[in-house]
Write a protein that holds these residues in place. Structure first.
Motif, PDB file in Angstrom:
ATOM      1  N   GLN A  48       0.645  -1.298   0.091  1.00  0.00           N
ATOM      2  CA  GLN A  48       0.028   0.114   0.147  1.00  0.00           C
ATOM      3  C   GLN A  48       0.814   1.260  -0.008  1.00  0.00           C
ATOM      4  O   GLN A  48       0.429   2.331  -0.535  1.00  0.00           O
ATOM      5  CB  GLN A  48      -0.844   0.011   1.021  1.00  0.00           C
ATOM      6  N   ILE A  49       2.044   1.544   0.499  1.00  0.00           N
ATOM      7  CA  ILE A  49       2.961   2.306   0.700  1.00  0.00           C
ATOM      8  C   ILE A  49       4.242   2.101  -0.206  1.00  0.00           C
ATOM      9  O   ILE A  49       4.943   1.099   0.036  1.00  0.00           O
ATOM     10  CB  ILE A  49       3.356   2.676   2.042  1.00  0.00           C
ATOM     11  N   GLY A  50       4.330   2.867  -1.265  1.00  0.00           N
ATOM     12  CA  GLY A  50       5.817   3.015  -2.000  1.00  0.00           C
ATOM     13  C   GLY A  50       5.865   1.595  -2.745  1.00  0.00           C
ATOM     14  O   GLY A  50       4.852   0.668  -3.047  1.00  0.00           O
ATOM     15  N   ASP A  51       6.840   1.180  -3.243  1.00  0.00           N
ATOM     16  CA  ASP A  51       7.095   0.097  -3.959  1.00  0.00           C
ATOM     17  C   ASP A  51       7.470  -1.196  -3.050  1.00  0.00           C
ATOM     18  O   ASP A  51       7.456  -2.245  -3.836  1.00  0.00           O
ATOM     19  CB  ASP A  51       8.679   0.447  -4.973  1.00  0.00           C
ATOM     20  N   PHE A  52       8.107  -1.041  -2.201  1.00  0.00           N
ATOM     21  CA  PHE A  52       8.209  -2.083  -1.040  1.00  0.00           C
ATOM     22  C   PHE A  52       7.712  -1.926   0.309  1.00  0.00           C
ATOM     23  O   PHE A  52       7.987  -2.751   1.115  1.00  0.00           O
ATOM     24  CB  PHE A  52       9.834  -2.407  -0.931  1.00  0.00           C
ATOM     25  N   GLY A  53       6.981  -0.972   0.617  1.00  0.00           N
ATOM     26  CA  GLY A  53       6.287  -0.711   2.073  1.00  0.00           C
ATOM     27  C   GLY A  53       6.939   0.441   2.730  1.00  0.00           C
ATOM     28  O   GLY A  53       6.236   1.008   3.669  1.00  0.00           O
ATOM     29  N   PHE A  54       7.641   1.257   2.082  1.00  0.00           N
ATOM     30  CA  PHE A  54       8.212   2.638   2.569  1.00  0.00           C
ATOM     31  C   PHE A  54       8.048   3.789   1.454  1.00  0.00           C
ATOM     32  O   PHE A  54       8.328   3.442   0.503  1.00  0.00           O
ATOM     33  CB  PHE A  54       9.702   2.251   3.216  1.00  0.00           C
ATOM     34  N   ASP A  55       7.959   4.742   2.095  1.00  0.00           N
ATOM     35  CA  ASP A  55       7.772   6.045   1.034  1.00  0.00           C
ATOM     36  C   ASP A  55       9.139   6.480   0.874  1.00  0.00           C
ATOM     37  O   ASP A  55       9.506   7.516   1.489  1.00  0.00           O
ATOM     38  CB  ASP A  55       6.555   6.807   1.584  1.00  0.00           C
ATOM     39  N   MET A  56       9.575   6.113  -0.115  1.00  0.00           N
ATOM     40  CA  MET A  56      11.201   6.956  -0.278  1.00  0.00           C
ATOM     41  C   MET A  56      10.896   8.182  -0.906  1.00  0.00           C
ATOM     42  O   MET A  56      11.979   8.907  -0.359  1.00  0.00           O
ATOM     43  CB  MET A  56      11.551   5.950  -1.627  1.00  0.00           C
ATOM     44  N   ALA A  57       9.959   8.712  -1.279  1.00  0.00           N
ATOM     45  CA  ALA A  57       9.815   9.974  -1.818  1.00  0.00           C
ATOM     46  C   ALA A  57       9.656  11.031  -0.638  1.00  0.00           C
ATOM     47  O   ALA A  57       9.835  12.434  -0.614  1.00  0.00           O
ATOM     48  CB  ALA A  57       8.572  10.239  -2.732  1.00  0.00           C
ATOM     49  N   GLY A  58       9.229  10.539   0.595  1.00  0.00           N
ATOM     50  CA  GLY A  58       9.219  11.105   1.912  1.00  0.00           C
ATOM     51  C   GLY A  58      10.647  11.582   2.407  1.00  0.00           C
ATOM     52  O   GLY A  58      10.628  12.097   3.694  1.00  0.00           O
ATOM     53  N   ARG A  59      11.657  11.035   1.818  1.00  0.00           N
ATOM     54  CA  ARG A  59      13.075  11.176   2.563  1.00  0.00           C
ATOM     55  C   ARG A  59      13.547  12.727   2.128  1.00  0.00           C
ATOM     56  O   ARG A  59      12.783  13.444   1.585  1.00  0.00           O
ATOM     57  CB  ARG A  59      13.843  10.126   1.924  1.00  0.00           C
ATOM     58  N   ASP A  60      14.555  13.051   2.776  1.00  0.00           N
ATOM     59  CA  ASP A  60      15.351  14.394   2.707  1.00  0.00           C
ATOM     60  C   ASP A  60      16.785  13.921   2.203  1.00  0.00           C
ATOM     61  O   ASP A  60      17.562  13.865   3.315  1.00  0.00           O
ATOM     62  CB  ASP A  60      15.164  15.335   3.434  1.00  0.00           C
ATOM     63  N   THR A  61      17.039  13.840   1.044  1.00  0.00           N
ATOM     64  CA  THR A  61      18.347  12.970   0.887  1.00  0.00           C
ATOM     65  C   THR A  61      19.591  14.207   0.751  1.00  0.00           C
ATOM     66  O   THR A  61      20.718  13.908   0.384  1.00  0.00           O
ATOM     67  CB  THR A  61      18.318  12.552  -0.591  1.00  0.00           C
ATOM     68  N   THR A  62      18.932  15.442   1.457  1.00  0.00           N
ATOM     69  CA  THR A  62      20.168  16.479   1.295  1.00  0.00           C
ATOM     70  C   THR A  62      20.778  16.312   2.582  1.00  0.00           C
ATOM     71  O   THR A  62      21.850  17.020   2.944  1.00  0.00           O
ATOM     72  CB  THR A  62      19.436  17.857   1.022  1.00  0.00           C
ATOM     73  N   VAL A  63      20.131  15.293   3.416  1.00  0.00           N
ATOM     74  CA  VAL A  63      20.615  15.089   4.727  1.00  0.00           C
ATOM     75  C   VAL A  63      21.409  13.736   4.770  1.00  0.00           C
ATOM     76  O   VAL A  63      20.744  12.693   4.249  1.00  0.00           O
ATOM     77  CB  VAL A  63      19.628  15.010   5.885  1.00  0.00           C
ATOM     78  N   THR A  64      22.407  13.368   5.347  1.00  0.00           N
ATOM     79  CA  THR A  64      22.972  12.288   5.483  1.00  0.00           C
ATOM     80  C   THR A  64      22.463  11.413   6.683  1.00  0.00           C
ATOM     81  O   THR A  64      21.944  12.083   7.427  1.00  0.00           O
ATOM     82  CB  THR A  64      24.481  12.250   5.487  1.00  0.00           C
ATOM     83  N   PRO A  65      22.412  10.156   6.414  1.00  0.00           N
ATOM     84  CA  PRO A  65      21.965   9.259   7.615  1.00  0.00           C
ATOM     85  C   PRO A  65      22.586   9.291   8.648  1.00  0.00           C
ATOM     86  O   PRO A  65      22.080   9.567   9.744  1.00  0.00           O
ATOM     87  CB  PRO A  65      21.963   7.902   7.149  1.00  0.00           C
TER      88      PRO A  65
END
Length: 691
Positions: A48-65
């Motif tokens: 139901q969410i994303g391609d595998f169960g997590f919404d990758m579009a909701g990330r902020d990749t300008t921040v490092t993990p």
């Protein structure tokens, strides 16, 4: 009072009355590309969410993990998602609450059209705004008159008790629960109560924002007395505030009240008169229906002593105003709009920062669900919780329990004799999934058309009397303290059980179509969280039979304290608001459970792979997806006022810091490449490893 220690995932207390329970679910506009909750998938074979169960579009990749994993995994969602106007905070729990309320509404709407249906009649009485407004304060006037008619403090205490049984707040908390040191029997618990603000710090702490709240609270008390037709309201409200401040001074802190040993104190009826003079205990206990017990458990003895002294020192007219305001505050949501709006303006807006009140239908659903939850839950489960969902959850719980067992067996720091007892306790666990085996009987509860306040009061009294009937009876091990519609879970140490209501077993926590790694990082870690509560700093004190007893070696206790002190220090350092830190001592149990839950869920996930390597999906490894699953569950944002309230009174850390639990986990570093110099990096020797 010393209520059962139910350590819940989101809310660490249960509410036995509905008069002051106000949940304010709503929905926010969905940002482009961000999943805000369960929606019908385009493909039945897709999550139901994303391609595998997590919404990758909701990330902020300008921040490092390694800088901030919450911001990295959830920052895009945070930036794009406004908090709804009728919410003080918003996140994935709230999205599911909206779904649960919407589903429950369909049940109540149908019931409202069915003649003589109690649930439907109750809901209709709430939804008839015009009828409620027409009555004004009339439904509570007889209670206010009775309070004002008392001629001495003994008569007033008796009147307070009668109203307390119907859901009006009182001076002393009273309830029935298992005896922690004899969990085969029920006992009456008593403890500190009486405050109108969330915590003693709101009265006592030297803080500019809290000072503003104190001023607003006195204005609120003034308004409530004025609406009730009382003269000289401002001076009377100030006197009641002074009384509550005296109570707050006597109260224990929330950290002190967490200690299962310190809050277990046996008092006889004679002890109350001797140790807490100044309050008419005999008459009060009789009116509460709890007189004649061989002993009582008192949670905060010095606070109860202090409250009795406050009662003795306070003039009768001020005590009467205190009691009247308890009635008005407790029942304001069910009175005419002027009371309701005044109540919300303070508790919703001033205290929590919520600009608007939720729609009436949602408040009605919450109220009726609180009163007759299992009557509704039976239909909810039939419609929305298929048997295969229960079976899948059962297996997940078994897998995580097995992983916890492996962790216990391999602990280097725990003595063999303690380890053996810990494994026996784990083996004795009772998991409860979805809903009760036996539904509660509401046939004795009277619900009358057009009588909202009366229906609420009778429902409160029904629940209180149901608890009283437990005294002297065998323990009801099938009892649930949450409804199937609740988005939460809990651990009950005296039952040695973990409980997962139906409504939490859906995305983002669990989706049978999602990648297993995400499910283990979501619901798997939730399951591990609740299991590990039985081994946190307080839960560990209960044995396999749910008895509060010392079953660890002294060396094990000392080593465990080294770990927990380090965790307290770690969370004490977080500063979610300028100048206001997380209280590591208050949130310790939940932080231990988050750390352990993630640890055992990770083990369970890898065991489920059967020795194989997880596939790469959308450029992510299995371990990355596991930690994304955890981060996605805690997508949350707060208004400042609500965050302040959380930091002062909630035993849970905010969602942001709960995500940062990963800082202590070695596999997370390998998965995301966090490195020295980054903000969230912890050197290996600084990482807290308990289990």
């Amino acid at each position: 009072m010393r209520t059962p220690i139910l350590t819940a995932l989101l809310l660490a207390s249960t509410v036995s009355t509905i008069a002051i329970a106000q949940n304010t679910p709503s929905k926010a506009p969905a940002p482009t590309g961000a999943a805000t909750g369960p929606v019908a998938p385009k493909d039945a074979n897709k999550p139901q969410i994303g391609d595998f169960g997590f919404d990758m579009a909701g990330r902020d990749t300008t921040v490092t993990p390694g800088t901030d994993f919450f911001d990295y995994a959830n920052g895009g969602w945070v930036k794009a998602t406004p908090i709804p106007q009728d919410r003080s905070s918003y996140g994935m729990f709230h999205v599911l609450q909206d779904l649960s309320l919407t589903r429950t509404r369909t049940i109540l709407d149908a019931a409202a059209k069915t003649p003589n249906d109690k649930v439907g009649t109750f809901y209709t009485s709430f939804m008839d705004q015009a009828a409620v407004d027409a009555k004004g304060a009339a439904p509570v006037k007889p209670w206010l008159t009775a309070i004002k008619g008392t001629r001495d403090k003994t008569a007033l205490a008796t009147q307070i008790a009668k109203l307390q049984r119907q859901g009006a707040g009182g001076l002393i908390g009273v309830g029935v629960g298992q005896d922690d040191k004899d969990p085969t029997s029920y006992v009456v618990n008593l403890g500190q109560s009486g405050l109108g603000l969330p915590d003693r710090d709101y009265y006592l702490k030297d803080d500019a924002k809290l000072a503003t709240i104190r001023t607003a609270y006195q204005a609120y008390l003034t308004q409530m007395l004025t609406l009730a037709g009382e003269p000289n309201a401002a001076a009377r409200a100030a006197a009641v505030f002074g009384m509550e401040k005296a109570l707050a001074t006597a109260h224990w802190t929330r950290i002190e009240s967490r200690d299962a040993d310190k809050t277990y104190n046996k008092w006889t009826a004679a002890d109350f008169a001797a140790k807490a003079p100044g309050f008419p205990w005999a008459e009060y206990m009789t009116a509460m229906g709890v007189s004649g017990r061989p002993f009582y458990l008192v949670a905060q003895p010095s606070a109860v002593t202090g409250e009795a002294k406050v009662y003795a020192d306070t003039p009768l007219p001020v005590l009467q105003d205190f009691a009247m305001l308890k009635v008005l505050r407790s029942f304001a949501p069910y009175l005419s709009s002027d009371f309701d709006k005044t109540n919300f303006a303070f508790y919703g807006t001033t205290l929590s920062g919520t600009p608007e009140q939720q729609p009436r239908w949602k408040r009605g659903v919450s109220t009726v669900s609180g009163a007759m939850g299992e009557a509704i839950g039976q239909q909810y489960v039939a419609q929305y919780f298929p048997p295969e969902a229960k079976a899948t959850a059962d297996q997940l719980v078994k897998n995580v329990i097995a992983a916890m067992g492996d962790r216990l067996r391999n602990l280097a720091w725990m003595a063999p004799e303690t380890k053996t007892k810990a494994l026996a306790k784990l083996a004795a666990f009772t998991p409860k999934i979805g809903y009760p085996d036996k539904w509660r009987d509401y046939s004795a509860l009277q619900i009358q058309p057009g009588d909202l306040v009366g229906n609420v009061a009778r429902a409160n009294a029904f629940e209180y009397d149901r608890d009283l009937k437990k005294l002297g009876q065998p323990i009801d091990r099938g009892e649930w303290f949450m409804t199937p519609m609740t988005i939460n879970a809990y651990a009950n140490p005296t039952m040695n059980e973990v409980v997962f209501p139906a409504a939490i077993l859906q995305p983002p926590f669990f989706d049978p179509k999602a990648d297993p790694a995400v499910n283990y990082g979501g619901i798997g870690a939730v399951i591990g969280h609740e299991i590990s509560h039985h081994f946190d700093d307080q839960g560990r004190k209960y044995d396999l039979n749910g008895k509060l007893t010392d079953w660890w070696t002294a060396k094990d206790v000392a080593q465990f304290k080294v770990f927990t002190d380090a965790l307290v220090k770690q969370y004490d350092a977080y500063e979610p608001l300028p100048g206001q830190h997380i209280q590591g001592g208050l949130t310790l149990g939940e932080n231990i459970a988050d750390l352990a839950g993630l640890t055992v869920a990770y083990d369970a996930y890898h065991k489920s792979l059967g020795g194989k390597t997880a596939p790469i999906i959308d450029g992510t490894t299995g371990d990355q997806r596991f930690y994304y699953g955890w981060a996605g569950v805690w997508r949350t944002k707060f208004r400042d006022a609500a965050l302040q309230q959380t930091l002062l009174s909630d035993p849970h850390s905010p969602g942001h810091q709960r995500v940062l639990t990963v800082r202590n986990l070695d596999p997370w570093y390998a998965a995301f490449g966090a490195k020295p110099g980054e903000k969230s990096y912890l050197a290996p020797e600084a990482r807290v490893r308990i289990w």
